[in-house]
Structure formats: structure tokens, C-alpha cells
Design a protein around this motif. Structure first.
Motif, mmCIF file in Angstrom:
data_model
loop_
_atom_site.group_PDB
_atom_site.id
_atom_site.type_symbol
_atom_site.label_atom_id
_atom_site.label_comp_id
_atom_site.label_asym_id
_atom_site.label_seq_id
_atom_site.Cartn_x
_atom_site.Cartn_y
_atom_site.Cartn_z
ATOM 1 N N MET A 24 0.821 -1.211 0.000
ATOM 2 C CA MET A 24 0.000 0.000 0.000
ATOM 3 C C MET A 24 0.858 1.266 0.000
ATOM 4 N N ARG A 25 2.024 1.215 0.630
ATOM 5 C CA ARG A 25 2.887 2.389 0.656
ATOM 6 C C ARG A 25 3.351 2.746 -0.744
ATOM 7 N N ASP A 26 3.545 1.724 -1.567
ATOM 8 C CA ASP A 26 3.928 1.988 -2.960
ATOM 9 C C ASP A 26 2.813 2.710 -3.720
ATOM 10 N N ASP A 27 1.581 2.596 -3.227
ATOM 11 C CA ASP A 27 0.449 3.295 -3.837
ATOM 12 C C ASP A 27 0.201 4.653 -3.177
ATOM 13 N N GLY A 28 1.107 5.070 -2.295
ATOM 14 C CA GLY A 28 0.978 6.377 -1.658
ATOM 15 C C GLY A 28 0.122 6.381 -0.405
ATOM 16 N N VAL A 29 -0.199 5.194 0.140
ATOM 17 C CA VAL A 29 -0.996 5.113 1.367
ATOM 18 C C VAL A 29 -0.039 5.071 2.558
ATOM 19 N N SER A 30 -0.108 6.057 3.441
ATOM 20 C CA SER A 30 0.806 6.122 4.579
ATOM 21 C C SER A 30 0.466 5.038 5.591
ATOM 22 N N THR A 31 1.396 4.818 6.516
ATOM 23 C CA THR A 31 1.152 3.822 7.559
ATOM 24 C C THR A 31 -0.076 4.182 8.384
ATOM 25 N N ILE A 32 -0.223 5.463 8.703
ATOM 26 C CA ILE A 32 -1.381 5.891 9.494
ATOM 27 C C ILE A 32 -2.682 5.605 8.749
ATOM 28 N N ASP A 33 -2.729 5.934 7.463
ATOM 29 C CA ASP A 33 -3.936 5.656 6.674
ATOM 30 C C ASP A 33 -4.199 4.155 6.577
ATOM 31 N N TYR A 34 -3.126 3.389 6.442
ATOM 32 C CA TYR A 34 -3.274 1.939 6.363
ATOM 33 C C TYR A 34 -3.819 1.380 7.674
ATOM 34 N N VAL A 35 -3.276 1.834 8.790
ATOM 35 C CA VAL A 35 -3.760 1.383 10.097
ATOM 36 C C VAL A 35 -5.234 1.753 10.274
ATOM 37 N N GLU A 36 -5.598 2.937 9.786
ATOM 38 C CA GLU A 36 -6.995 3.359 9.895
ATOM 39 C C GLU A 36 -7.908 2.420 9.118
ATOM 40 N N GLN A 37 -7.501 2.033 7.909
ATOM 41 C CA GLN A 37 -8.313 1.095 7.126
ATOM 42 C C GLN A 37 -8.376 -0.264 7.815
ATOM 43 N N LEU A 38 -7.251 -0.677 8.410
ATOM 44 C CA LEU A 38 -7.273 -1.922 9.179
ATOM 45 C C LEU A 38 -8.275 -1.841 10.327
ATOM 46 N N THR A 39 -8.346 -0.675 10.960
ATOM 47 C CA THR A 39 -9.294 -0.490 12.061
ATOM 48 C C THR A 39 -10.719 -0.786 11.602
ATOM 49 N N PHE A 40 -11.104 -0.184 10.467
ATOM 50 C CA PHE A 40 -12.459 -0.389 9.950
ATOM 51 C C PHE A 40 -12.709 -1.862 9.617
ATOM 52 N N LEU A 41 -11.784 -2.440 8.853
ATOM 53 C CA LEU A 41 -11.990 -3.788 8.338
ATOM 54 C C LEU A 41 -11.905 -4.840 9.450
ATOM 55 N N LEU A 42 -10.940 -4.674 10.363
ATOM 56 C CA LEU A 42 -10.824 -5.631 11.453
ATOM 57 C C LEU A 42 -12.039 -5.559 12.378
ATOM 58 N N PHE A 43 -12.550 -4.371 12.592
ATOM 59 C CA PHE A 43 -13.754 -4.252 13.420
ATOM 60 C C PHE A 43 -14.911 -4.995 12.771
ATOM 61 N N LEU A 44 -15.092 -4.799 11.469
ATOM 62 C CA LEU A 44 -16.188 -5.474 10.767
ATOM 63 C C LEU A 44 -15.998 -6.989 10.785
ATOM 64 N N LYS A 45 -14.752 -7.441 10.608
ATOM 65 C CA LYS A 45 -14.477 -8.882 10.624
ATOM 66 C C LYS A 45 -14.726 -9.461 12.018
ATOM 67 N N MET A 46 -14.262 -8.780 13.057
ATOM 68 C CA MET A 46 -14.450 -9.293 14.410
ATOM 69 C C MET A 46 -15.913 -9.232 14.827
ATOM 70 N N ALA A 47 -16.639 -8.232 14.362
ATOM 71 C CA ALA A 47 -18.081 -8.177 14.632
ATOM 72 C C ALA A 47 -18.781 -9.368 13.983
ATOM 73 N N HIS A 48 -18.338 -9.701 12.774
ATOM 74 C CA HIS A 48 -18.899 -10.858 12.067
ATOM 75 C C HIS A 48 -18.596 -12.151 12.833
ATOM 76 N N GLU A 49 -17.373 -12.263 13.342
ATOM 77 C CA GLU A 49 -16.991 -13.451 14.100
ATOM 78 C C GLU A 49 -17.810 -13.577 15.385
ATOM 79 N N ARG A 50 -17.990 -12.464 16.072
ATOM 80 C CA ARG A 50 -18.754 -12.504 17.322
ATOM 81 C C ARG A 50 -20.200 -12.936 17.077
#
Length: 512
Positions: A24-50
Motif C-alpha cells: 500500500m505504501r507503494d500506492d501512496g498510502v501512509s502507515t497511518i492511513d493503512y492502520v486506519e483502514q485496518l481499524t475499519f476492516l478488522l472491526f467489521l471482521k471481528m463483529a462478524h466473528e462474534r
């Protein structure tokens, strides 16, 4: 899962997430932006698991017919432009909801513009793991390591969010929060202090189970915090929801805004905090001393503050003092300048000694924070009822954990065991009269403190041992940072002296 197994699993997950961060960094996505997207997606995945687990299923997303087919599965079933649109709409709709879900997805936007890479992240990197079963605090251990790996993004904010976990745990062990306390962090970051306090309470509940009233107290506002930055606040809110501290539809326990902007609307019996480092603020806070300045465009009026200053660490100390209820207790990380800065700093230190019981200070070593060269301390103080003619502080115990200590984030990171001796000296829950002086732990009476120039609490008595070839020297960039901080501290001292001289000049009678 044992501690070593948890560490190994965290490292595996981090390596996996970092490998895609590089893509993602090669596409210009910073670490902070990447972590933010992980936050959204991991929350949705863990909500699905629960929701789909066989034992005690739990619905985290809204429980209404309109949301029944929404969430993680919706993303898994989509591709290409349909996936991009589904993700965009999902973020927007979740961000418009009230309560804790609204905080997590507040102003959320998709920063991954390539649908193929978004699909790969969802399917291969997140979808193949069962995150709820890993025994890993994803937003703590994994995110902390991920941000450390992205330390080159410091200009965009990576690495500023975390207090070392070992230090958090030690501070919580000293404070000993209970299920009856009201616990807060006014600069909550990702929620590390609140999670540790909750974990401590849960551990105690293994021998004395919580009552229904105590559980309700926690979820209705017994644990809460505030954060200035949206992206960081969402991490904290996600942590609290996924750890069961609050419900998605319950009271909003993480608020977003500037803690210093106004007096607290409610008090807390426990404050645990590491306010953001940085000496100056672009905003002046006017205290009840009535001082003003024209150098700032924006100002706050805080009549509950003792003194006016642009130093945000000093303002956070004043805010926490105001935030505590009577008999409340606080553990706060502060940089060295809070201990020695004259002017407003001296006034605040005098007030703390007089109106609070400032009983313990832990002097921290360098190399434990992501910002290199930071010199910091932990102040432990209790709020007492008004007693105008008799100061509450009788004795300040100082533990020197700095002299002769050298830590680094990778080669020699701070571990909880490194703080065992401090905990032994602190004696949590015991009468402080039972404390014993040691080489590193020394008491100073109130008279000794007040006799120091400008009530300077930057107290040292141990000499650094001589370094040999086996000692770990700080990297050049850390040494340079320390020099800059020392120069800034000296400039602040000169500025305070000049300001004091200006006040004296104004008060002096005109020459005859």
C-alpha cells in the motif's frame, strides 16, 4: 494462550499486516492511513466473528432488518467497483450512527482506491484469520508493533500514540482501580490505560465477582476517555467495544474534542494519562490569575485553572487536577520541563504540593517512547478536601529509574519485570509509612521541596556509572533530540525570566 505464544502470534500477524503495508505504501498510502483502514476492516471482521460464533453469539452492528445483510459478508461477496461502492457506503452509514459506532466510523473514508488491492486485503490478509480467537489485543500489541515498523512516517503521526505497555501496567498496579471507581483518561489515545484498568478489575473479579450494579456502572460511564484526533479516538472506541467495556448502542464512552477547551462536566476518582508531548500550544489557556497575551489568535477561559500558560503539559496537569474528585487519585506521565519550568510551572507545583498529596514520582529512562530522547516522569498524586492553612503533601518519594538505565525500542525494550523493584518500593495498597529508602528510592520532605529554587522537582542524587565498550550508547539522532530538548528548556527558562522581569517593571513605581 500463554504469554510467549501470544507474543509469537502477535509477531506473525504483524509480519503479515506489514507485508501488505509495504504494498500500500507503494500506492501512496501512509502507515497511518493503512492502520486506519485496518481499524475499519478488522472491526467489521471481528463483529462478524462474534455474531457467528457458536457460544454466546453477540450482535455488534445495529440489530435491525435493514442491517441484517450488511457488514463484513457484504464486502466478502463484492468485487471491483461494487466492492469500492459497498465499502464507501458502509463507512458513511456507520459514521452517521449515534453512540460508539459513530465514534469508530466518524468521518471514515476509503483510502484504498484500487479495488483489487482492497479485495486482497479483505480476502487474503484479514479474512483468513479468526481474530477473535487469537488472544491478541489487535489494537494494542499488533498495532503498536505495526506503527513501530512504520516509524519513518513520524511526520504524519506514526508512533506518537502509544505508552509502553509495561509502564501502563505498572501505573495501573500502583493505582489499583476498582469496579466502583470512575476511571478516565483525558488524552486517551488508543485506550491503553482504560483497557489495562479494566483488565485489572476483571482480574480481581476472579476472586470477588462483580455485582450486576458494578458491571452496569462500568458500561454506563464508569470507564471513559477523550481524544483530540478522530483517527486515534476510533481506535480507542473500537477497543472498548470489542473488549466488552461498552456496547455499540450504549453511552458514548470515547468523546472527540480538545480536553483543555472547557472545564470538565463530570469528575473521576481515577485519572490515568500520558498527555501528548510537545511544549507549546497554539492556544493560550487563561487561568484565574487574569493574565492575558496578544500573541495567540485563539484562547480558552478556564477559571478552574490556577495560572495562564501556553505549555500544554502544564495545562493538562491543571486539567487533571480539576478533573479529579475529592479523594481521587492520579498517575500522569509528564516531561521534565513540568518539574523545573519557572513562572507558571512554579505556581502549579506549589499548588500541587499544597492542595494535593503529591506522594510519589517515578523518573523514567530514555529510549522507552517512540519519540527519541524524551525525558519523562510519572507523578502520582491524590486530591484532598480544602485545607487552606496546611499543605497536604508531607513527603515526596522519588524513584530514580533513569540513572544508569538505557533502553531501546528493539534491542532492549522496556519490560514489566524492569519495574518490579519500583512496585516493591511503592507498596501499592499499603501504608506509605511502611516504605523503606533504597539506593534508587528516596523521600523528600515538604520543607526540602519548598526550599529548592523555584520548587524545582527535577531531583537527582545518583551519579551515572562510567560507560565501557559494552554499554549501549544512544543513537546519534536520539542524542541530537536530547540536545534540542535541553536547548528548548533553557529558552523556556530565559523566556520565563524575561516575563517575570517585565511584570516587576510594570509594578515598579515610576522614578521621581
Amino acid at each position: 494462550m500463554t504469554a510467549p505464544e501470544r507474543t509469537a502470534e502477535t509477531r506473525r500477524l504483524v509480519r503479515k499486516l506489514i507485508s501488505f503495508r509495504n504494498v500500500m505504501r507503494d500506492d501512496g498510502v501512509s502507515t497511518i492511513d493503512y492502520v486506519e483502514q485496518l481499524t475499519f476492516l478488522l472491526f467489521l471482521k471481528m463483529a462478524h466473528e462474534r455474531e457467528n460464533r457458536s457460544l454466546n453469539p453477540e450482535r455488534i452492528l445495529p440489530d435491525s432488518p435493514a442491517w441484517r445483510n450488511r457488514g463484513w459478508q457484504e464486502l466478502v461477496n463484492s468485487d471491483g467497483d461494487d466492492l469500492e461502492n459497498a465499502y464507501h457506503n458502509l463507512l458513511e452509514e456507520l459514521g452517521s450512527l449515534p453512540g460508539n459506532l459513530g465514534v469508530i466510523f466518524r468521518k471514515a473514508k476509503n483510502k484504498i482506491q484500487d479495488p483489487a488491492k482492497l479485495k486482497r486485503l479483505i480476502q487474503d490478509y484479514i479474512g483468513k484469520e479468526n481474530w477473535s480467537l487469537q488472544g491478541v489485543d489487535v489494537n494494542g500489541d499488533a498495532y503498536e508493533a505495526l506503527l513501530e515498523a512504520g516509524a519513518e512516517d513520524t511526520k504524519t503521526g506514526a508512533g506518537q500514540y502509544f505508552t509502553p505497555r509495561a509502564l501502563i501496567d505498572a501505573m495501573v498496579d500502583c493505582i489499583q482501580p476498582t469496579a466502583d471507581d470512575t476511571i478516565t483518561d483525558p488524552s486517551v489515545g488508543t485506550g491503553g490505560f482504560l483497557l489495562a484498568a479494566h483488565a485489572y478489575i476483571q482480574k480481581q473479579a476472579e476472586t470477588t465477582p462483580l455485582t450486576p450494579e458494578q458491571r452496569a456502572h462500568i458500561q454506563r460511564g464508569g470507564i471513559w476517555g477523550n481524544e483530540l484526533v478522530d483517527g486515534t479516538a476510533r481506535l480507542a472506541a473500537m477497543n472498548l467495544v470489542l473488549h466488552g467495556i461498552c456496547k455499540h448502542s450504549g453511552p458514548q464512552l470515547i468523546t472527540v474534542g480538545d480536553s483543555l477547551a472547557q472545564p470538565p462536566t463530570k469528575r473521576a476518582s481515577v485519572v490515568l494519562a500520558n498527555p501528548p508531548f510537545g511544549r507549546k500550544s497554539s492556544i493560550t489557556v487563561f487561568g484565574d490569575d487574569g493574565k492575558t497575551t496578544n500573541r495567540e489568535e485563539i484562547s480558552y477561559i478556564r477559571q478552574d485553572f490556577w495560572v495562564t500558560t501556553t505549555n500544554k503539559q502544564l495545562n493538562f496537569v491543571q486539567h487533571i487536577a480539576s478533573l479529579l474528585e475529592i479523594h481521587g487519585r492520579a498517575a500522569v506521565v509528564v516531561p521534565d520541563n513540568v518539574l523545573f519550568e519557572s513562572g507558571a510551572g512554579e505556581t502549579i507545583r506549589r499548588r500541587l504540593l499544597q492542595q494535593f498529596d503529591l506522594h510519589t514520582m517515578l523518573r523514567l529512562p530514555t529510549g522507552i517512547f517512540y519519540a527519541g530522547g524524551v525525558k519523562a516522569n510519572v507523578l502520582f498524586f491524590d486530591k484532598k478536601p480544602a485545607r487552606p492553612n496546611q499543605p497536604w503533601t508531607e513527603k515526596l518519594w522519588v524513584y530514580d529509574f533513569r540513572t544508569g538505565q538505557r533502553f531501546t525500542l528493539k534491542q532492549n525494550p522496556l519490560a514489566r519485570a524492569h519495574l518490579d523493584d519500583f512496585l516493591e518500593c511503592y507498596k501499592p495498597g499499603k501504608d506509605r509509612a511502611d516504605r523503606v529508602e533504597t539506593e534508587r528510592f528516596k523521600p523528600f520532605t515538604l520543607d526540602e521541596l519548598l526550599a529548592r529554587d523555584k520548587v524545582n522537582l527535577d531531583i537527582t542524587w545518583m551519579g551515572d556509572p562510567k560507560l565501557d565498550d559494552s554499554d549501549m550508547l544512544a543513537p546519534p539522532e536520539v542524542i541530537a533530540t536530547e540536545i534540542v530538548e535541553d536547548l528548548q528548556a533553557a529558552m523556556a527558562e530565559f523566556a520565563a525570566i524575561a516575563e517575570s522581569l517585565g511584570e516587576v517593571k510594570k509594578q515598579a513605581p515610576p522614578p521621581e
